[in-house]
Scaffold this motif. Structure first.
Motif, PDB file in Angstrom:
ATOM      1  N   SER A  63       0.837  -1.139   0.084  1.00 18.81           N
ATOM      2  CA  SER A  63       0.061   0.115   0.117  1.00 18.81           C
ATOM      3  C   SER A  63       1.016   1.171   0.051  1.00 18.81           C
ATOM      4  N   GLU A  67      -3.970   4.212  -0.056  1.00 20.99           N
ATOM      5  CA  GLU A  67      -4.649   3.097  -0.598  1.00 20.99           C
ATOM      6  C   GLU A  67      -5.062   2.129   0.769  1.00 20.99           C
ATOM      7  N   PRO A 133      -4.961  -3.210  -6.269  1.00 19.47           N
ATOM      8  CA  PRO A 133      -5.467  -2.046  -5.759  1.00 19.47           C
ATOM      9  C   PRO A 133      -6.273  -1.320  -6.956  1.00 19.47           C
TER      10      PRO A 133
END
Length: 195
Positions: A63, A67, A133
């Motif tokens: 991340s 995110e 993501p």
């Protein structure tokens, strides 16, 4: 005819760009406590998922900025005895490499943490789970990424790989126009729902 197709394609790309900018601004503005609560709820959903439990290998992004957090997921995957692979970008290509600890990553493409190593390993994709993501999603799991198509390219020849995308509720939009090359995750989690 070609001109009309090009005009439609450009219109869709502009729409994606607008959605991307709007949703990133909303996601970036989330309050820290709200984000942490949502991250915990999403992590709990992943750990309860049958595909996570069965997977021997976890392909996951690390991340970055606002995110959905994956660092705690990586730590848990190691505790659960899973092999963890993270993406590394080289030019227009993204490949996954195994990491054994966070000491094996460094800033890479756009400042995102990537594996230092480039040692390739054979992985049985039917025993793996890929965590993706994204910037925005709709209820059909259609996805807008960051605009380079790295995941679309990586997944294009791996239909057997189970894919799961993560996002916050604030990243959900009504409808996303997709192209033939856009990959659609098989599962989408927010902090409140699964699609």
């Amino acid at each position: 005819m070609k001109t009309e197709v090009l005009r439609i394609w450009v219109k869709n790309m502009e729409t994606k760009k607008h959605i991307r900018e709007r949703i990133l601004a909303i996601r970036d503005a989330m309050v820290t406590e709200e984000r942490m609560t949502a991250d915990t709820a999403i992590l709990h959903k992943i750990l309860q998922n049958q595909y996570y439990k069965r997977a021997n290998c976890l392909f996951t992004y690390l991340s970055y900025h606002s995110e959905v957090d994956t660092m705690h997921l990586v730590l848990q995957a190691w505790k659960d005895g899973k092999a963890v692979y993270c993406p590394k970008v080289s030019g227009d290509t993204m490949r996954f490499y195994r990491i054994y600890s966070f000491t094996e990553v460094e800033e890479g493409y756009r400042g995102i943490l990537e594996p230092k190593t480039q040692q390739a390993e054979e992985v049985n994709l039917s025993d793996a789970l890929c965590i993706m993501p994204g910037v925005a999603f709709d209820r059909y799991r259609h996805r807008i990424g960051y605009g380079k198509g790295f995941y679309d390219k990586f997944l294009s020849d791996k239909p057997e790989l189970m894919t799961m995308a993560l996002c916050y509720t604030c990243q959900m939009v009504e409808d996303i126009q997709i192209e033939s090359f856009d990959c659609i995750p098989k599962i989408l989690y927010t902090e409140t729902k699964q699609w």
